[in-house]
Motif scaffolding. Structure first.
Motif, PDB file in Angstrom:
ATOM      1  N   VAL A  86      -7.520  -2.992   4.356  1.00  0.00           N
ATOM      2  CA  VAL A  86      -8.742  -2.587   3.656  1.00  0.00           C
ATOM      3  C   VAL A  86      -8.616  -2.866   2.162  1.00  0.00           C
ATOM      4  CG1 VAL A  86     -10.073  -0.553   2.942  1.00  0.00           C
ATOM      5  CG2 VAL A  86      -9.528  -0.908   5.355  1.00  0.00           C
ATOM      6  N   LEU A  87      -7.443  -2.600   1.598  1.00  0.00           N
ATOM      7  CA  LEU A  87      -7.222  -2.898   0.186  1.00  0.00           C
ATOM      8  C   LEU A  87      -7.299  -4.402  -0.075  1.00  0.00           C
ATOM      9  CD1 LEU A  87      -4.273  -0.422  -0.478  1.00  0.00           C
ATOM     10  CD2 LEU A  87      -6.628  -0.170  -1.262  1.00  0.00           C
TER      11      LEU A  87
ATOM     12  N   ALA B  45      -9.301   3.084   8.982  1.00  0.00           N
ATOM     13  CA  ALA B  45      -9.266   3.050   7.521  1.00  0.00           C
ATOM     14  C   ALA B  45     -10.575   2.542   6.931  1.00  0.00           C
ATOM     15  CB  ALA B  45      -8.117   2.167   7.042  1.00  0.00           C
TER      16      ALA B  45
ATOM     17  N   ALA C   5      -7.721   3.257  -0.420  1.00  0.00           N
ATOM     18  CA  ALA C   5      -8.245   3.296   0.948  1.00  0.00           C
ATOM     19  C   ALA C   5      -7.897   4.641   1.551  1.00  0.00           C
ATOM     20  CB  ALA C   5      -7.658   2.166   1.786  1.00  0.00           C
TER      21      ALA C   5
ATOM     22  N   GLY D 205      -7.686   6.859   5.336  1.00  0.00           N
ATOM     23  CA  GLY D 205      -7.614   6.645   6.774  1.00  0.00           C
ATOM     24  C   GLY D 205      -7.342   7.910   7.555  1.00  0.00           C
TER      25      GLY D 205
ATOM     26  N   TYR E 195     -14.737  -1.388   8.028  1.00  0.00           N
ATOM     27  CA  TYR E 195     -13.563  -0.552   8.293  1.00  0.00           C
ATOM     28  C   TYR E 195     -12.524  -1.375   9.033  1.00  0.00           C
ATOM     29  CZ  TYR E 195     -15.093  -0.206  13.177  1.00  0.00           C
ATOM     30  OH  TYR E 195     -15.452  -0.502  14.465  1.00  0.00           O
TER      31      TYR E 195
ATOM     32  N   SER F 201       0.878  -1.167   0.000  1.00  0.00           N
ATOM     33  CA  SER F 201       0.000   0.000   0.000  1.00  0.00           C
ATOM     34  C   SER F 201       0.914   1.215   0.000  1.00  0.00           C
ATOM     35  CB  SER F 201      -0.920   0.030   1.229  1.00  0.00           C
ATOM     36  OG  SER F 201      -0.184   0.134   2.423  1.00  0.00           O
TER      37      SER F 201
ATOM     38  N   PRO G  62     -12.531   1.775   2.863  1.00  0.00           N
ATOM     39  CA  PRO G  62     -12.344   1.747   1.408  1.00  0.00           C
ATOM     40  C   PRO G  62     -12.841   3.043   0.797  1.00  0.00           C
ATOM     41  CG  PRO G  62     -14.202   0.374   2.045  1.00  0.00           C
ATOM     42  CD  PRO G  62     -13.547   0.820   3.315  1.00  0.00           C
TER      43      PRO G  62
ATOM     44  N   LEU H  71      -4.767   0.420   6.421  1.00  0.00           N
ATOM     45  CA  LEU H  71      -5.045   0.819   5.042  1.00  0.00           C
ATOM     46  C   LEU H  71      -4.808  -0.342   4.084  1.00  0.00           C
ATOM     47  CD1 LEU H  71      -3.396   4.311   5.308  1.00  0.00           C
ATOM     48  CD2 LEU H  71      -5.766   3.969   4.581  1.00  0.00           C
TER      49      LEU H  71
END
Length: 250
Positions: A146-147, A206, A219, A221, A191, A114, A208, A143
């Motif tokens: 979340v990805l 974080a 993402a 955050g 989240y 990320s 999306p 983050l």
């Protein structure tokens, strides 16, 4: 933006210069820019002279300071039309920082990493400071997780195993089952807010970020001291969701 790693020096320095302005958000002197970029002042002066001649930077003789011109903003203005239904992504992040009183970080998937592509810093004395261009393995941060949550489990497993296989001596390794547990919780809750993943006492909440078709997953955050984020968690999530809906329709 570090030179090397496949980065053409001249291109890297131009983009690094623009990133410095984006981070500081004010006119700057040559010496300040050179220090921020970590390059010689003579090289900085030549770079600024070139961009001034091309109309992308202007010089204030009285203040002896440089700043980008509107021409820089207009280069990417069309992208905001694809993302934002109101205002711009930067405006949304600035408003999010004001509403939550902490740093706002925009991350994009870049291979197994990320990458933080834009940061609006907090103005609080005790804050979580990050620089654009920072890269972390996808499983290492809220983050990144979340990805990962947008991917099927078998692909996530392959990514984790690849990161572990390519890790150098002393690098962190990641457990597949632990990563999948975290991803399943994100899919359930919408989240990610695991505490102190990178730095003790600092965390990120974080979510999306909606993106148009054809763009890599992103993402967004809020980063700050863990205890402050815990106290404000409900308010922070509500503000993030409100602004994402207002600006991006997400």
């Amino acid at each position: 933006m570090a030179e090397g790693d496949g980065v053409v020096k001249s291109a890297g320095r131009v983009l690094g210069l623009l990133q410095v302005f984006a981070e500081h958000r004010r006119p700057m002197r040559v010496s300040e820019i050179a220090q921020a970029m970590g390059i010689p002042q003579s090289s900085t002066s030549m770079l600024l002279k070139t961009l001034t001649a091309m109309g992308y930077v202007s010089f204030d003789a009285e203040a002896k300071a440089f700043r980008p011109t509107l021409r820089v903003a207009l280069l990417g203005a069309w992208l905001n039309e694809e993302f934002a239904t109101e205002g711009s992504v930067d405006e949304m992040m600035v408003e999010m920082a004001r509403a939550t009183a902490d740093a706002v970080i925009l991350a994009v998937e870049n291979g197994v990493w990320s990458e933080y592509i834009h940061v609006v810093q907090s103005e609080q004395d005790l804050r979580y400071a990050l620089r654009p261009g920072t890269k972390r393995p996808l499983p290492a941060t809220n983050l990144g997780r979340v990805l990962l949550a947008a991917k099927p489990d078998d692909e996530i497993e392959r990514i984790v195993r690849r990161i572990n296989a390519e890790a150098a001596a002393g690098d962190r390794r990641f457990d597949v089952a632990t990563t999948l547990d975290a991803v399943h919780a994100i899919r359930r809750d919408g989240y990610s807010f695991a505490h102190n993943l990178i730095s003790s006492g600092a965390s990120v909440i974080a979510l999306p970020m909606p993106v148009p078709p054809g763009y890599k997953p992103m993402a967004i955050g809020i980063g700050g001291p863990t205890d402050r984020l815990e106290r404000g968690q409900e308010m922070i999530l509500a503000e993030m969701r409100r602004l994402l809906s207002q600006y991006l329709g997400g």
